[in-house]
Design an enzyme around this catalytic site. Structure first.
Site, PDB file in Angstrom:
ATOM      1  N   ASP A 152      -4.399  -3.820  -2.824  1.00 32.82           N
ATOM      2  CA  ASP A 152      -5.802  -4.179  -2.578  1.00 32.82           C
ATOM      3  C   ASP A 152      -6.039  -5.683  -2.595  1.00 32.82           C
ATOM      4  O   ASP A 152      -7.031  -6.158  -2.031  1.00 32.82           O
ATOM      5  CB  ASP A 152      -6.709  -3.524  -3.614  1.00 32.82           C
ATOM      6  CG  ASP A 152      -6.921  -2.037  -3.360  1.00 32.82           C
ATOM      7  OD1 ASP A 152      -6.517  -1.546  -2.288  1.00 32.82           O
ATOM      8  OD2 ASP A 152      -7.488  -1.372  -4.238  1.00 32.82           O
ATOM      9  N   LYS A 195     -15.183  -3.501  -3.840  1.00 33.11           N
ATOM     10  CA  LYS A 195     -15.032  -2.818  -2.549  1.00 33.11           C
ATOM     11  C   LYS A 195     -15.279  -1.327  -2.719  1.00 33.11           C
ATOM     12  O   LYS A 195     -15.200  -0.769  -3.825  1.00 33.11           O
ATOM     13  CB  LYS A 195     -13.632  -3.063  -1.966  1.00 33.11           C
ATOM     14  CG  LYS A 195     -12.465  -2.569  -2.829  1.00 33.11           C
ATOM     15  CD  LYS A 195     -12.116  -1.109  -2.695  1.00 33.11           C
ATOM     16  CE  LYS A 195     -10.957  -0.696  -3.583  1.00 33.11           C
ATOM     17  NZ  LYS A 195     -10.765   0.785  -3.629  1.00 33.11           N
TER      18      LYS A 195
END
Length: 293
Positions: A150, A25
């Protein structure tokens, strides 16, 4: 928020092994709003998933957890119970009350401690994989948040999302296809270190402005409150940012807690042209073209 029951990239073989892509990401902006009573920080961030990915293969076993780690960026990655993927497997097997085990093979391509979420992506892939190998109907999202902020984004399995709170408040965001140049100077930065180095807190991220700019082709600035403190500590990251700013990429910024930095290219050919130039000029850096997924 409940995650999907199955991962998006799975191939099954006759040996009952399943293979998953654990995608990296980028943070297209990260605002640190303040410190919470629980020791975490309230954040506001726009996270986008990339095609850059580790590959995990999960094979059911009679008992226990076996972990093997190899690949381009595997140096220094533990293959014992301290690995987040191992922790994810143990957490799922315990929560699901599964007596069987799993063998996990991780082929690393995402740099470690680089702000790209590689360890969290691996953990989420393990949760998804075990939910398929040993289905029990467990909600994976609460398990993900026990492993790290996350991990929830990766378990949610969407291309982009706004993350608030400590990362548990996730809202899907729709973005155009984006092409990136990623650069890492080989510096490992922990999230704990990055948050300790925060110089000032800020207001919420202008997610609406960022998404509108990207949709119209006008790339905005992506503020990252973790960047100033880390750049002060690691001058190598400042050098990367300067090198990227010296190209015609837009939106140059450090992602997450660092140390990877990025810029947005016009298209895949533009990204690759800049990658080639940076590789020639900075042979010791990890340089990669990537796109949003």
């Amino acid at each position: 928020m409940t995650a999907p029951d199955t991962p998006s990239d799975t191939t099954n073989s006759a040996s009952s092994a399943s293979t998953y892509a654990a995608r990296a990401k980028l943070n297209l902006g990260l605002a640190v709003l303040g410190k919470r009573d629980d020791g975490f920080h309230d954040i506001d961030s726009l996270m986008v998933r990339l095609n850059l990915a580790d590959t995990l293969t999960l094979t059911p076993t009679d008992a226990g957890i076996q972990l093997t780690v190899h690949g381009d960026t595997a140096a220094g990655v533990p293959s014992d119970a301290s690995n987040l993927a191992h922790k994810a497997a143990q957490l799922y097997l315990d929560a699901a009350d599964v007596a069987a085990g799993v063998a996990i093979d991780i082929h690393k391509k995402i740099p470690v401690a680089a702000g790209l979420g590689g360890g969290s992506a691996d953990a989420a892939a393990v949760l998804h994989g075990l939910a398929e190998l040993y289905p029990t109907g467990l909600d994976l999202f609460p398990l993900a948040m026990q492993l790290g902020s996350d991990v929830g984004f990766f378990v949610l399995d969407v291309p982009a999302a706004r993350a608030r709170g400590r990362g548990e408040m996730l809202e899907r965001v729709y973005l155009p296809n984006l092409h990136f140049v990623l650069v890492n100077p080989g510096v490992a930065v922990s999230a704990k270190e990055a948050y300790k180095a925060v110089e000032a807190y800020s207001d919420e991220l202008d997610v609406r402005g960022i998404t509108a700019g990207l949709t119209s082709g006008q790339v905005p600035d992506f503020p990252n409150d973790l960047e100033p403190g880390i750049v002060r500590t690691y001058p190598q990251i400042a050098e990367v940012l300067a090198a990227l700013a010296d190209t015609d990429l837009q939106g140059v910024r450090m992602t997450g807690s660092g140390s990877t930095c990025f810029g947005i290219a016009d298209d895949a050919a533009h990204a690759q042209k800049i990658v080639d130039a940076l590789v020639e000029a900075y042979a010791d850096w990890w340089v990669q073209a990537a796109r949003s997924e």
